[in-house]
Each structure stands twice: as C-alpha cells, then as structure tokens.
Design a protein around this motif. Structure first.
Motif, PDB file in Angstrom:
ATOM      1  N   VAL A  30       7.431  10.479  -2.593  1.00 23.73           N
ATOM      2  CA  VAL A  30       8.013   9.139  -2.639  1.00 23.73           C
ATOM      3  C   VAL A  30       8.240   8.778  -4.104  1.00 23.73           C
ATOM      4  CG1 VAL A  30       7.650   6.682  -2.155  1.00 23.73           C
ATOM      5  CG2 VAL A  30       6.871   8.404  -0.511  1.00 23.73           C
ATOM      6  N   THR A  31       9.450   8.378  -4.430  1.00 24.24           N
ATOM      7  CA  THR A  31       9.745   7.882  -5.772  1.00 24.24           C
ATOM      8  C   THR A  31       9.332   6.416  -5.841  1.00 24.24           C
ATOM      9  OG1 THR A  31      11.626   9.389  -5.994  1.00 24.24           O
ATOM     10  CG2 THR A  31      11.565   7.490  -7.478  1.00 24.24           C
ATOM     11  N   VAL A  32       8.478   6.076  -6.785  1.00 26.78           N
ATOM     12  CA  VAL A  32       7.923   4.719  -6.854  1.00 26.78           C
ATOM     13  C   VAL A  32       8.365   4.053  -8.151  1.00 26.78           C
ATOM     14  CG1 VAL A  32       5.848   3.317  -6.641  1.00 26.78           C
ATOM     15  CG2 VAL A  32       5.927   5.571  -5.562  1.00 26.78           C
ATOM     16  N   LEU A  88       0.620   1.689  -7.944  1.00 25.89           N
ATOM     17  CA  LEU A  88      -0.349   2.782  -8.010  1.00 25.89           C
ATOM     18  C   LEU A  88      -0.830   3.172  -6.612  1.00 25.89           C
ATOM     19  CD1 LEU A  88      -1.990   4.740  -9.666  1.00 25.89           C
ATOM     20  CD2 LEU A  88      -3.677   2.926 -10.071  1.00 25.89           C
ATOM     21  N   SER A  89      -1.080   2.185  -5.755  1.00 26.10           N
ATOM     22  CA  SER A  89      -1.512   2.473  -4.386  1.00 26.10           C
ATOM     23  C   SER A  89      -0.454   3.249  -3.624  1.00 26.10           C
ATOM     24  CB  SER A  89      -1.838   1.172  -3.645  1.00 26.10           C
ATOM     25  OG  SER A  89      -3.018   0.585  -4.132  1.00 26.10           O
ATOM     26  N   THR A  90       0.807   2.882  -3.811  1.00 30.95           N
ATOM     27  CA  THR A  90       1.888   3.597  -3.140  1.00 30.95           C
ATOM     28  C   THR A  90       1.933   5.051  -3.594  1.00 30.95           C
ATOM     29  OG1 THR A  90       3.203   1.575  -2.893  1.00 30.95           O
ATOM     30  CG2 THR A  90       4.387   3.658  -2.776  1.00 30.95           C
ATOM     31  N   ARG A  91       1.778   5.279  -4.886  1.00 29.19           N
ATOM     32  CA  ARG A  91       1.775   6.644  -5.391  1.00 29.19           C
ATOM     33  C   ARG A  91       0.592   7.435  -4.841  1.00 29.19           C
ATOM     34  NH1 ARG A  91       3.436   4.686 -11.447  1.00 29.19           N
ATOM     35  NH2 ARG A  91       5.694   4.869 -11.180  1.00 29.19           N
ATOM     36  N   ILE A  92      -0.587   6.821  -4.852  1.00 27.69           N
ATOM     37  CA  ILE A  92      -1.783   7.504  -4.356  1.00 27.69           C
ATOM     38  C   ILE A  92      -1.639   7.845  -2.880  1.00 27.69           C
ATOM     39  CG2 ILE A  92      -4.240   7.196  -3.826  1.00 27.69           C
ATOM     40  CD1 ILE A  92      -4.425   5.546  -6.441  1.00 27.69           C
ATOM     41  N   ASN A  93      -1.185   6.888  -2.082  1.00 22.29           N
ATOM     42  CA  ASN A  93      -1.086   7.120  -0.639  1.00 22.29           C
ATOM     43  C   ASN A  93      -0.010   8.137  -0.289  1.00 22.29           C
ATOM     44  OD1 ASN A  93      -3.224   5.478   0.227  1.00 22.29           O
ATOM     45  ND2 ASN A  93      -1.961   3.641   0.059  1.00 22.29           N
ATOM     46  N   SER A 104       0.808  -1.223   0.000  1.00 28.64           N
ATOM     47  CA  SER A 104       0.000   0.000   0.000  1.00 28.64           C
ATOM     48  C   SER A 104       0.839   1.269   0.000  1.00 28.64           C
ATOM     49  CB  SER A 104      -0.908   0.019   1.232  1.00 28.64           C
ATOM     50  OG  SER A 104      -0.136   0.210   2.409  1.00 28.64           O
ATOM     51  N   GLY A 105       2.106   1.152   0.401  1.00 25.47           N
ATOM     52  CA  GLY A 105       2.969   2.331   0.502  1.00 25.47           C
ATOM     53  C   GLY A 105       2.851   3.075   1.814  1.00 25.47           C
TER      54      GLY A 105
END
Length: 212
Positions: A75-77, A62-67, A37-38
């Motif tokens: 945060v670089t994903v 995508l969840s990590t970027r959204i969160n 989830s990030g």
C-alpha cells in the motif's frame, strides 16, 4: 495500531461490505482518504487493487504502513489533507470513512484522538469536501464509496454528488447502538433535533457515486 488512531468499528465493516460488492479486480487503482488504521486499504490490496492511502494524522499514516506490512500487502501511504497529497492523479475507486460526528465545537481539533470523529456542527465538514473533490479524482465510470452517519443528512450527500455529475445512491445501511461519543453528547443532539427523544440507535449509510 497506535494509540489515538481510529479503530475499525461498525462503519468500517459496512464500508468493507460495499467494497466487496464492487468486485475489485487486479490492476484497479484505488484511493482511500482518511485511512485511519489502514485496515480497509490492506483489504482492498488483498482483493488485488493498487492502493494508495492518505491520512492527515502522522500516527494514522504509520499505522496504515504497519498494518499493510503485517497483512503482507503493498500500500502506498501519503500524509496529507484529504486529496491534496495525490493532486492531479485519478482513480478507478475512491473510498472514505471520514470524521462525521456532529459537534458543539465551532472548530475542528488539530491534534488528538478526537480528530478522527469531530466534524463540525452538522457533521459534514469533511464529507462536503470529499463530495466536492471526488469527481476530479475519478476516471470515467469511477466510483466513490463514502460512509457516514444518518445524522449528517444522507439526502444532502446524494444531492451534492448528483450536482457534481455522479449517479448517487445509498448501497448499505445499518443501525447500531450509539457509541461513547454520541452517548456523551445525546442531550445536545436532542436539543438540536438531530436525535428524537426515544431513539437509541444510530443509522450508518454507505453512499455510492459513479462518475458518468
């Protein structure tokens, strides 16, 4: 969080406690592998770190970027298989909550929610790869924080990290009720001798390795 992405649970909280103990300071370069989830990447960024997060799942990325956006943190994903997406880079801190549930299946799933927990017969399919990759990713005195179940043989993780040149120790422990996946496969786990007949709790550990 998108459907099929691993939701923060007890192991996430245990790893967050270990992150707090590291006293992350502004300017530290931090890598999360298997970001899910990030949530922890956003937390490390809130502590002041420059954070890169990697996951192999598109929905997890995508969840990590959204969160990160929702948390107001940068945060670089990257999408990739463990550390391959950041090959050649080094970090002050690497942390991971990888899949670690022992499975009766011989192969790892390539899609679906089960990819977040299935980890081969001994639960070490991803753990061993992280232990092998971490030393090259860490700067001098850099730290690895790795959470997994006691079912995966913490002694094996400690030995692998020590042999790779890291000072290793268990820094966090918690005992929690078995979750749905482990409850479903308890008969198989007990037949294999991984869970005693009267055991109703799973032990989680966070192992810390520091590069010499």
């Amino acid at each position: 969080m998108l459907p099929g992405v691993y939701a923060p649970q007890a192991d996430t909280l245990l790893l967050a406690a270990a992150l707090r103990a590291e006293r992350i300071c502004p300017g530290m370069d931090v890598l999360e592998v298997c970001s899910g989830s990030g949530a922890l990447s956003a937390y490390a960024a809130r502590l002041g770190a420059r954070v890169t997060a990697v996951d192999i799942g598109r929905r997890a990325v995508l969840s990590t970027r959204i969160n990160a956006v929702l948390a107001g943190r940068r945060v670089t994903v990257r999408r990739g298989d463990l550390t391959t997406a950041v090959a050649g880079r080094s970090y002050d801190l690497l942390f991971s909550n990888p899949p670690y549930v022992p499975s009766p299946l011989d192969t790892l799933p390539r899609t679906g929610a089960a990819r977040a927990w299935e980890a081969g017969r001994d639960g070490r399919a991803l753990v061993d790869r992280i232990c092998a990759a971490a030393p090259a990713m860490l700067r001098p005195h850099g730290v690895l924080l790795l959470v997994h179940s006691g079912l995966c043989a913490e002694e094996e993780t400690l030995l692998r990290l020590e042999e790779a040149g890291l000072r290793a120790a268990v820094v966090e422990r918690a005992r929690i009720p078995f979750g749905p996946v482990l409850r479903e496969r308890l008969p198989w786990l007990r037949r294999r001798g991984l869970v005693p007949p009267d055991e109703e709790l799973e032990e989680l550990v966070v192992i810390r390795g520091e590069k010499r």
